[in-house]
Scaffold this motif. Structure first.
Motif, mmCIF file in Angstrom:
data_model
loop_
_atom_site.group_PDB
_atom_site.id
_atom_site.type_symbol
_atom_site.label_atom_id
_atom_site.label_comp_id
_atom_site.label_asym_id
_atom_site.label_seq_id
_atom_site.Cartn_x
_atom_site.Cartn_y
_atom_site.Cartn_z
ATOM 1 N N ARG A 20 0.966 -1.323 -0.088
ATOM 2 C CA ARG A 20 0.006 -0.089 0.103
ATOM 3 C C ARG A 20 0.868 1.175 -0.108
ATOM 4 N NH1 ARG A 20 -3.152 -3.423 3.102
ATOM 5 N NH2 ARG A 20 -2.203 -2.811 4.986
ATOM 6 N N GLU A 21 2.107 1.209 0.785
ATOM 7 C CA GLU A 21 2.935 2.471 0.770
ATOM 8 C C GLU A 21 3.596 2.656 -0.266
ATOM 9 O OE1 GLU A 21 5.013 1.696 4.480
ATOM 10 O OE2 GLU A 21 3.273 1.882 5.663
ATOM 11 N N ILE A 22 3.987 1.639 -1.071
ATOM 12 C CA ILE A 22 4.953 1.701 -2.309
ATOM 13 C C ILE A 22 4.250 2.761 -3.136
ATOM 14 C CG2 ILE A 22 3.615 -0.117 -3.639
ATOM 15 C CD1 ILE A 22 6.780 -1.147 -4.353
ATOM 16 N N LYS A 23 3.298 3.199 -3.223
ATOM 17 C CA LYS A 23 2.655 4.156 -4.281
ATOM 18 C C LYS A 23 3.300 5.349 -3.946
ATOM 19 C CE LYS A 23 -1.885 2.350 -4.088
ATOM 20 N NZ LYS A 23 -3.427 2.491 -3.751
ATOM 21 N N GLY A 24 3.653 5.663 -2.787
ATOM 22 C CA GLY A 24 4.600 6.920 -2.694
ATOM 23 C C GLY A 24 5.973 6.916 -3.220
ATOM 24 N N ASP A 25 6.588 5.795 -3.064
ATOM 25 C CA ASP A 25 7.867 5.581 -3.538
ATOM 26 C C ASP A 25 7.773 5.584 -5.086
ATOM 27 O OD1 ASP A 25 9.080 5.170 -1.285
ATOM 28 O OD2 ASP A 25 8.670 3.098 -1.052
ATOM 29 N N LEU A 26 6.603 4.913 -5.782
ATOM 30 C CA LEU A 26 6.611 4.837 -7.334
ATOM 31 C C LEU A 26 6.165 6.474 -7.633
ATOM 32 C CD1 LEU A 26 4.627 1.799 -7.688
ATOM 33 C CD2 LEU A 26 6.941 2.232 -8.244
ATOM 34 N N GLN A 27 5.699 7.113 -6.869
ATOM 35 C CA GLN A 27 5.361 8.586 -7.376
ATOM 36 C C GLN A 27 6.826 9.385 -7.341
ATOM 37 O OE1 GLN A 27 2.350 10.172 -8.484
ATOM 38 N NE2 GLN A 27 4.101 11.603 -9.202
ATOM 39 N N ASP A 28 7.731 9.132 -6.128
ATOM 40 C CA ASP A 28 8.761 9.661 -6.067
ATOM 41 C C ASP A 28 9.689 9.315 -7.441
ATOM 42 O OD1 ASP A 28 8.015 10.806 -3.698
ATOM 43 O OD2 ASP A 28 9.224 9.546 -2.648
ATOM 44 N N ILE A 29 9.667 8.094 -7.717
ATOM 45 C CA ILE A 29 10.558 7.456 -8.979
ATOM 46 C C ILE A 29 9.970 8.141 -9.906
ATOM 47 C CG2 ILE A 29 10.641 5.505 -10.351
ATOM 48 C CD1 ILE A 29 11.045 3.775 -7.676
ATOM 49 N N GLU A 30 8.611 8.408 -10.352
ATOM 50 C CA GLU A 30 7.971 9.165 -11.410
ATOM 51 C C GLU A 30 8.715 10.528 -11.661
ATOM 52 O OE1 GLU A 30 3.850 10.335 -13.364
ATOM 53 O OE2 GLU A 30 3.894 8.667 -12.192
ATOM 54 N N ASN A 31 8.546 11.187 -10.368
ATOM 55 C CA ASN A 31 9.228 12.532 -10.501
ATOM 56 C C ASN A 31 10.523 12.564 -10.691
ATOM 57 O OD1 ASN A 31 6.841 13.536 -9.591
ATOM 58 N ND2 ASN A 31 7.066 13.351 -7.646
ATOM 59 N N LEU A 32 11.535 11.612 -10.334
ATOM 60 C CA LEU A 32 12.904 11.470 -10.543
ATOM 61 C C LEU A 32 12.919 11.377 -12.130
ATOM 62 C CD1 LEU A 32 14.004 9.737 -7.556
ATOM 63 C CD2 LEU A 32 14.738 12.069 -8.020
ATOM 64 N N ILE A 33 12.212 10.499 -12.738
ATOM 65 C CA ILE A 33 12.337 10.217 -14.189
ATOM 66 C C ILE A 33 12.053 11.236 -14.996
ATOM 67 C CG2 ILE A 33 11.323 8.814 -15.894
ATOM 68 C CD1 ILE A 33 10.729 6.470 -13.937
ATOM 69 N N LEU A 34 10.927 12.080 -14.461
ATOM 70 C CA LEU A 34 10.620 13.158 -15.368
ATOM 71 C C LEU A 34 11.594 14.459 -15.205
ATOM 72 C CD1 LEU A 34 6.730 13.313 -14.490
ATOM 73 C CD2 LEU A 34 7.833 12.730 -16.730
ATOM 74 N N ASP A 35 12.504 14.201 -14.144
ATOM 75 C CA ASP A 35 13.473 15.223 -14.036
ATOM 76 C C ASP A 35 14.796 14.847 -14.523
ATOM 77 O OD1 ASP A 35 12.176 16.723 -12.146
ATOM 78 O OD2 ASP A 35 13.235 15.964 -10.318
ATOM 79 N N LEU A 36 14.814 13.675 -15.237
ATOM 80 C CA LEU A 36 15.989 13.482 -16.104
ATOM 81 C C LEU A 36 16.030 13.893 -17.242
ATOM 82 C CD1 LEU A 36 16.330 9.433 -15.494
ATOM 83 C CD2 LEU A 36 17.702 11.280 -14.694
ATOM 84 N N SER A 37 14.721 14.514 -17.699
ATOM 85 C CA SER A 37 14.784 15.404 -18.870
ATOM 86 C C SER A 37 15.655 16.553 -18.991
ATOM 87 C CB SER A 37 13.505 15.589 -19.554
ATOM 88 O OG SER A 37 12.631 16.193 -18.486
#
Length: 127
Positions: A20-37
């Motif tokens: 249930r808590e992994i959703k927050g980690d996955l959102q953080d990962i998505e933000n980091l991925i988007l920052d790679l641009s």
């Protein structure tokens, strides 16, 4: 003294809490991925992203979430194996986002007991 059944129930509760808590980690990962641009600080962002993915791989493995761990491992390999030029960066970001979506789908399937989805994915991974 706790019985094996009590211990198994506690581990299952912790596992489900993690899912249930992994959703927050996955959102953080998505933000980091988007920052790679972004052109500046890409190396630091990439390292932070690698750490997050590695943590998911390890925790998932410790809870016996084999597919979640394997998917995180694949994402780790993708991240480590490529350093695309700026023109190819959008494709790389899209691939990472697709992997992140897969992690979310796997976590959801584990949480909701969707064995059919998990079995299909296991077959795909072994092909």
């Amino acid at each position: 003294m706790a019985t094996n059944h009590q211990i198994d129930a506690e581990i299952l509760a912790e596992r489900n809490s993690y899912l249930r808590e992994i959703k927050g980690d996955l959102q953080d990962i998505e933000n980091l991925i988007l920052d790679l641009s972004l052109a500046d600080g890409t190396s630091e962002r990439k390292q932070a992203l690698a750490r997050k993915i590695h943590t998911i791989k390890g925790v998932a493995g410790s809870y016996g979430l084999d597919l979640l761990s394997a998917a995180a491992h694949r994402m780790e390999d993708l991240l480590a194996g490529e350093n695309p030029p700026q023109l190819e960066n959008n494709k790389f970001v899209d691939r990472l986002l697709a992997h992140n979506d897969e992690l979310a789908a796997i976590g959801k399937a584990y949480l909701h007991g969707d064995e059919r989805f998990l079995d299909e994915l296991r077959r795909e991974y072994h092909e």
